[in-house]
Design an enzyme around this catalytic site. Sequence first.
Site, PDB file in Angstrom:
ATOM      1  N   GLU A  73       0.827  -1.222   0.000  1.00 12.41           N
ATOM      2  CA  GLU A  73       0.000   0.000   0.000  1.00 12.41           C
ATOM      3  C   GLU A  73       0.857   1.265   0.000  1.00 12.41           C
ATOM      4  O   GLU A  73       0.363   2.347   0.301  1.00 12.41           O
ATOM      5  CB  GLU A  73      -0.939  -0.003   1.218  1.00 12.41           C
ATOM      6  CG  GLU A  73      -1.852  -1.206   1.346  1.00 12.41           C
ATOM      7  CD  GLU A  73      -2.899  -1.317   0.241  1.00 12.41           C
ATOM      8  OE1 GLU A  73      -2.788  -0.625  -0.786  1.00 12.41           O
ATOM      9  OE2 GLU A  73      -3.826  -2.130   0.416  1.00 12.41           O
ATOM     10  N   HIS A  94      -7.459  -2.806   9.117  1.00 11.14           N
ATOM     11  CA  HIS A  94      -8.683  -3.494   8.715  1.00 11.14           C
ATOM     12  C   HIS A  94      -9.564  -3.633   9.953  1.00 11.14           C
ATOM     13  O   HIS A  94     -10.216  -4.657  10.140  1.00 11.14           O
ATOM     14  CB  HIS A  94      -8.376  -4.883   8.144  1.00 11.14           C
ATOM     15  CG  HIS A  94      -7.539  -4.871   6.898  1.00 11.14           C
ATOM     16  ND1 HIS A  94      -7.068  -6.023   6.308  1.00 11.14           N
ATOM     17  CD2 HIS A  94      -7.087  -3.847   6.133  1.00 11.14           C
ATOM     18  CE1 HIS A  94      -6.353  -5.708   5.225  1.00 11.14           C
ATOM     19  NE2 HIS A  94      -6.348  -4.388   5.106  1.00 11.14           N
ATOM     20  N   TYR A 119     -14.791  13.934  20.143  1.00 13.31           N
ATOM     21  CA  TYR A 119     -13.424  13.528  19.808  1.00 13.31           C
ATOM     22  C   TYR A 119     -13.249  13.094  18.359  1.00 13.31           C
ATOM     23  O   TYR A 119     -12.176  13.267  17.787  1.00 13.31           O
ATOM     24  CB  TYR A 119     -12.919  12.458  20.791  1.00 13.31           C
ATOM     25  CG  TYR A 119     -12.093  13.119  21.857  1.00 13.31           C
ATOM     26  CD1 TYR A 119     -12.679  14.036  22.732  1.00 13.31           C
ATOM     27  CD2 TYR A 119     -10.730  12.918  21.950  1.00 13.31           C
ATOM     28  CE1 TYR A 119     -11.932  14.701  23.678  1.00 13.31           C
ATOM     29  CE2 TYR A 119      -9.967  13.582  22.896  1.00 13.31           C
ATOM     30  CZ  TYR A 119     -10.570  14.473  23.750  1.00 13.31           C
ATOM     31  OH  TYR A 119      -9.818  15.150  24.672  1.00 13.31           O
TER      32      TYR A 119
HETATM   33  P1  13P Z   1       0.879  -5.270   3.354  1.00 15.75           P
HETATM   34  O1  13P Z   1       1.167  -6.542   4.122  1.00 15.75           O
HETATM   35  O2  13P Z   1       1.530  -5.285   1.984  1.00 15.75           O
HETATM   36  O3  13P Z   1       1.242  -4.052   4.153  1.00 15.75           O
HETATM   37  O4  13P Z   1      -0.665  -5.233   3.094  1.00 15.75           O
HETATM   38  C1  13P Z   1      -1.537  -5.425   4.167  1.00 15.75           C
HETATM   39  C2  13P Z   1      -2.807  -4.712   3.963  1.00 15.75           C
HETATM   40  O5  13P Z   1      -3.405  -4.258   4.926  1.00 15.75           O
HETATM   41  C3  13P Z   1      -3.336  -4.566   2.590  1.00 15.75           C
HETATM   42  O6  13P Z   1      -4.363  -3.643   2.560  1.00 15.75           O
END
Ligand code: 13P
Length: 211
Positions: A73, A94, A119
């Site tokens: 990313e 995520h 906040y």
């Molecule tokens: P990376 O392991 O390449 O950082 O990717 C993880 C991720 O969150 C992809 O969106």
Amino acid sequence: MNENQVRDDMVRLSKSLYDRGFSVGSAGNVSVAVHDGLLITPTNSCLGFLDAARITKIGTDGRHLSGDKPSKEIFLHRAFYETRPQTGAVVHLHSTYATALSCMGDIDVDDCIPPLTPYVVMRVGAVRLVPYVRPGDEKAGELIRDLGGKYAAVLLANHGPVVTGKDITAAVYAAEELEETARLLVILRSAKSQLLTADQVKELKTVFGSY
Ligand code: 13P
């Protein structure tokens, strides 16, 4: 702060996110701007077990200078630094509830986190929904550039939040605030909740500054 201290902060704060379930497995990535480029977590690394010496260093010209292969990313992270000069760090997670919101079909694309609490207004600001592209697609960088630096945080559709801050502490705190507000929004989804009024939001921005 010297580069070794920045690396140590990346390890410490990433582990803190992992330990509290804001990231799982090898999901998520973190970067911090340094005077001669940026430091970013290596691809497929777990935020709970980073090795400071193996964190990737990218030069200001985008060249890989040291450490493991960078996060896929990297395009996303660089686009924030390029379009928002006040950006000192970028956190992509995520995390469950922000990602849940990013999958909903009926959220306001220009303002996906309504002003539910002070906040989130003070630490995050307006959050934009960015259309889905596959993880690591260079197009993610173009989509962020197209926003012209207007947003400090976005939700990547069906993927998760990306949050920036003036330094890594601010970016991590804002990512946590975004996740917890997303959790409240999901909990309150079937309730008729009361948002802060426009005047209350204005007062917060006047007193605490706006993102
Ligand atoms: P990376 O392991 O390449 O950082 O990717 C993880 C991720 O969150 C992809 O969106």
